[in-house]
Write an enzyme that holds these catalytic residues in place. Sequence first.
Site, short mmCIF file in Angstrom:
data_model
loop_
_atom_site.label_atom_id
_atom_site.label_comp_id
_atom_site.label_asym_id
_atom_site.label_seq_id
_atom_site.Cartn_x
_atom_site.Cartn_y
_atom_site.Cartn_z
N GLU A 60 0.81 -1.22 0.00
CA GLU A 60 0.00 0.00 0.00
C GLU A 60 0.84 1.28 0.00
O GLU A 60 0.31 2.38 -0.12
CB GLU A 60 -0.94 0.00 1.21
CG GLU A 60 -2.03 -1.06 1.15
CD GLU A 60 -1.56 -2.47 1.44
OE1 GLU A 60 -2.15 -3.41 0.89
OE2 GLU A 60 -0.58 -2.64 2.21
N HIS A 90 4.70 -14.83 -2.59
CA HIS A 90 4.12 -13.57 -2.12
C HIS A 90 5.20 -12.49 -1.97
O HIS A 90 4.99 -11.33 -2.33
CB HIS A 90 3.39 -13.80 -0.79
CG HIS A 90 2.72 -12.61 -0.23
ND1 HIS A 90 1.51 -12.15 -0.72
CD2 HIS A 90 3.06 -11.76 0.77
CE1 HIS A 90 1.16 -11.07 -0.04
NE2 HIS A 90 2.09 -10.82 0.87
#
EC number: 2.5.1.78
Length: 157
Positions: A60, A90
């Site tokens: 983010e 990931h």
Amino acid sequence: MKPKTLSPILTAKGVRLAIAVGRFNERVTKLLLEGALEAYARLGGDPAEVLVAWVPGSFELPLVAKRLAQRPDVDAVVALGAVIRGETPHFEYVAGQAASGLMQAMLQTEKPIVFGVLTTNTPEEAQERAGGKAGNKGAEAVFTAIEMVRLLEAISR
């Protein structure tokens, strides 16, 4: 004949800094933030004037960093986070996209947005880079941000 070299003075006095920090791996990112604020103070800035925005994680960071850089009262942004490799891919997705997004945001806003995201194999490696034997990468990111602000000022003169 000697070339003309731009050598800006490394001082934070008057530099309006924002720091976006990922909450994921908070034990590490808090140390990065502490190092960043200490470095800003060492360079003559007042840490109380730094704008800090906590985000959920490193993925983010680009959006928040871009929004911070768009503010007229911000000269540079430091993005701090910690992405630690696990057993899935990931790690690669988060680290790569965070780096790419921060670079795009910097080029779009034309303000320094410094990548202070640790990408390590283990939590121990992250701790080492957040104030351990390997120094504090948060502090290094602030030095880079201040240098970039001053360099861009020198280029614009």
